[in-house]
Design a protein around this motif. Structure first.
Motif, mmCIF file in Angstrom:
data_model
loop_
_atom_site.group_PDB
_atom_site.id
_atom_site.type_symbol
_atom_site.label_atom_id
_atom_site.label_comp_id
_atom_site.label_asym_id
_atom_site.label_seq_id
_atom_site.Cartn_x
_atom_site.Cartn_y
_atom_site.Cartn_z
ATOM 1 N N VAL A 40 -37.298 28.861 -27.515
ATOM 2 C CA VAL A 40 -38.322 27.547 -28.722
ATOM 3 C C VAL A 40 -39.629 28.210 -28.946
ATOM 4 O O VAL A 40 -39.980 28.904 -29.733
ATOM 5 C CB VAL A 40 -38.036 26.267 -28.791
ATOM 6 C CG1 VAL A 40 -39.230 25.825 -29.970
ATOM 7 C CG2 VAL A 40 -37.192 25.584 -29.358
ATOM 8 N N THR A 75 -40.539 30.739 -32.033
ATOM 9 C CA THR A 75 -41.397 29.781 -32.850
ATOM 10 C C THR A 75 -42.915 30.542 -33.366
ATOM 11 O O THR A 75 -42.769 31.462 -33.963
ATOM 12 C CB THR A 75 -42.045 28.529 -32.303
ATOM 13 O OG1 THR A 75 -41.455 27.460 -32.359
ATOM 14 C CG2 THR A 75 -43.186 27.497 -33.202
ATOM 15 N N ARG A 76 -43.125 31.665 -32.253
ATOM 16 C CA ARG A 76 -44.092 32.392 -32.135
ATOM 17 C C ARG A 76 -43.788 33.452 -33.401
ATOM 18 O O ARG A 76 -44.679 34.609 -33.786
ATOM 19 C CB ARG A 76 -44.432 32.831 -30.548
ATOM 20 C CG ARG A 76 -45.483 34.278 -30.439
ATOM 21 C CD ARG A 76 -46.631 33.373 -31.211
ATOM 22 N NE ARG A 76 -47.996 35.221 -30.888
ATOM 23 C CZ ARG A 76 -49.047 34.944 -31.540
ATOM 24 N NH1 ARG A 76 -49.150 33.723 -32.673
ATOM 25 N NH2 ARG A 76 -49.744 35.620 -31.397
ATOM 26 N N HIS A 111 -41.450 33.692 -35.226
ATOM 27 C CA HIS A 111 -41.243 33.585 -36.288
ATOM 28 C C HIS A 111 -42.727 33.059 -37.604
ATOM 29 O O HIS A 111 -42.500 33.626 -38.457
ATOM 30 C CB HIS A 111 -40.466 32.051 -36.047
ATOM 31 C CG HIS A 111 -40.621 31.420 -37.767
ATOM 32 N ND1 HIS A 111 -39.345 31.814 -38.542
ATOM 33 C CD2 HIS A 111 -40.835 30.172 -38.911
ATOM 34 C CE1 HIS A 111 -39.660 31.786 -40.375
ATOM 35 N NE2 HIS A 111 -40.158 30.049 -40.533
ATOM 36 N N ALA A 162 -40.556 22.264 -31.367
ATOM 37 C CA ALA A 162 -39.553 22.548 -32.803
ATOM 38 C C ALA A 162 -38.814 21.749 -33.832
ATOM 39 O O ALA A 162 -38.196 20.785 -34.248
ATOM 40 C CB ALA A 162 -37.676 23.220 -31.657
ATOM 41 N N GLU A 199 -39.721 22.173 -37.115
ATOM 42 C CA GLU A 199 -37.778 22.492 -38.093
ATOM 43 C C GLU A 199 -37.115 22.492 -37.613
ATOM 44 O O GLU A 199 -35.763 22.652 -37.959
ATOM 45 C CB GLU A 199 -38.997 23.837 -38.226
ATOM 46 C CG GLU A 199 -39.801 24.352 -38.964
ATOM 47 C CD GLU A 199 -40.255 25.895 -39.070
ATOM 48 O OE1 GLU A 199 -39.992 26.546 -39.119
ATOM 49 O OE2 GLU A 199 -41.773 25.620 -39.922
ATOM 50 N N VAL A 203 -34.551 28.003 -35.769
ATOM 51 C CA VAL A 203 -35.395 28.851 -35.796
ATOM 52 C C VAL A 203 -34.559 29.977 -35.527
ATOM 53 O O VAL A 203 -33.097 30.556 -34.374
ATOM 54 C CB VAL A 203 -36.438 29.386 -35.043
ATOM 55 C CG1 VAL A 203 -37.788 30.666 -35.595
ATOM 56 C CG2 VAL A 203 -37.758 28.327 -35.359
#
Length: 331
Positions: free
Chosen positions: A87, A91-92, A94, A147, A149, A152
Motif C-alpha cells: 500500500v 500510494t506513492r 499513484h 489505503a 481508496e 490502487v
C-alpha cells in the motif's frame, strides 16, 4: 530389517535427520504422481510452470518465516506487513512518485515493523507469539488507514518485467527466488550471524553463555525477515499489479509458515534448510493448484493443507523427542 536394527536406527539422530530431510522431496514427488494419475492436466508442462510461478511469493515469505523459526520465534505480522508495504509503495507511485523512492518507502515500512518485533522479543523478552500478534494488529490498522481508496493499480515496466518477464527462457520470478535463496543460504550457513541464529534456536542459554547477545541477535533476525517480507511484496505486486489492504494477510502467512514447516524447519528452532523451504513451497503450491483444477471446494483445500501441516508438526515433535532421548542416553 531386524528389531535390533530398527531400534538402532530410531535411536540415531543423524539417521533420523537424514530421513526427515528427504521426506519433503519424497512427499512432493508422491503428490505429483498421485495428482497426475487422477488428472493428467495437473502434470502438464504449462500447469507445472504455473505452479512454479504461483509458488514464488509463498517461497519468499516462507524464507522469511524460516529465518524467524530458526531462532525459535514466529512472526504473525508478516502477512499484513506485505499489505502495508504494498500500500505504501502503490500510494506513492499513484501520487506520481518514482519506483525507487516508492520501493524505499515500502522497505522502510516493513523494516520499522521488523525493528519493533526485534525490540519486543529481544529486549523486553516478550514471547514472539504475543509480540508479533500485537504488531500484527497495529500493522493491519495502519494498512487500512494508509489505503483510504481501497484499491490502487500499479503501472511499472520494471515490476512487469520482474513478475512476467524471462531471462533465457527462465521466468523472472523463478530467477529472483533462486538468487534470494542462494544469498540467504550463504548468510545462514557461512556467516557468524547465521551460525548464531541456529545456535540460539537450538539452545538459548548455551548460546548466551557462548557470547550471543539476545537483543542484537533478535533485532537482526527480525530485520532480515522484514527484508524478505519486502521482497515478497515486490513479487506479489509484480505478478498482480492491483494493490489493496488485504494484499497479503493471514492466507499468505499461513501458506508461508506451512511451506517452512512442511519443508523441515522446526517450530522449536535450530533446524531447517533453505532447500527444504523451497520444496515446502512447491508442495503447498502443487496442493493448492491441483485441488483447484479438480474443482475441490476452497474450504476443503484448507483442510488438506491442515492435515499436511499437522503431520509435519508431529514429525517435528518426534524429532525433538528423539534428540532429547539421545542426549539423555549420552549423559
Amino acid at each position: 530389517m531386524s528389531e535390533t536394527s530398527i531400534g538402532r536406527f530410531t535411536s540415531s539422530p543423524r539417521a533420523a535427520r537424514g530421513l526427515v530431510a528427504f521426506m519433503p522431496l519424497a512427499l512432493l514427488l508422491l503428490l505429483l504422481v498421485v495428482f497426475a494419475v487422477i488428472d493428467p492436466r495437473i502434470a502438464a508442462p504449462v500447469n507445472l510452470r504455473n505452479i512454479l510461478l504461483q509458488s514464488a511469493p509463498v517461497a519468499l515469505l516462507a524464507l522469511s518465516a524460516h529465518v524467524v523459526l530458526l531462532s525459535a520465534g514466529i512472526d504473525l505480522s508478516a502477512g499484513y506487513a506485505v499489505g502495508l508495504s504494498g500500500v505504501v509503495m502503490a500510494t506513492r507511485m499513484h501520487a506520481g512518485g518514482d519506483l525507487a523512492t516508492s520501493a524505499l518507502l515500502g522497505l522502510g515500512a516493513v523494516l520499522a515493523v521488523g525493528a519493533m518485533n526485534g525490540a519486543l522479543v529481544g529486549w523486553t523478552r516478550l514471547p514472539p507469539f504475543i509480540a508479533t500478534l500485537g504488531t500484527m494488529t497495529i500493522v493491519q490498522g495502519l494498512t487500512l488507514f494508509a489505503a483510504p481508496e481501497g484499491l490502487v493499480v500499479v503501472n511499472s515496466g520494471v515490476l512487469a518485467a520482474i513478475g512476467q518477464g524471462a531471462v533465457l527462457g527462465v521466468p523472472a520470478p523463478i530467477l529472483v527466488v533462486a538468487v534470494v535463496s542462494a544469498a540467504l543460504w550463504f548468510l545462514m550457513r557461512r556467516t557468524r550471524f547465521g551460525v548464531r541464529t541456529y545456535a540460539y534456536g537450538s539452545d538459548e542459554q548455551a548460546s548466551i553463555l557462548a557470547g550471543v547477545r539476545r537483543g542484537p541477535q533478535m533485532l537482526g533476525v527480525y530485520l532480515l525477515a522484514a527484508v524478505l517480507v519486502f521482497l515478497t511484496t515486490v513479487m506479489v505486486v509484480a505478478q498482480v499489479p492491483l494493490v489493496q489492504p488485504n494484499l497479503g494477510g493471514i492466507s499468505l502467512l499461513l501458506d508461508a509458515v506451512a511451506a517452512a514447516v512442511v519443508g523441515g524447519t522446526s517450530i522449536f528452532g535450530g533446524r531447517g534448510t533453505v532447500g527444504g523451504v523451497l520444496v515446502g513451497a512447491l508442495i503447498i503450491g502443487l496442493l493448492t493448484n491441483a485441488l483447484q483444477v479438480l474443482g475441490v471446494d476452497p474450504s476443503a483445500i484448507d483442510l488438506f493443507k491442515g492435515v499436511i501441516i499437522l503431520g509435519a508438526l508431529v514429525i517435528d515433535a518426534g524429532m525433538r523427542a528423539l534428540h532429547r532421548r539421545a542426549a539423555g542416553s549420552a549423559a
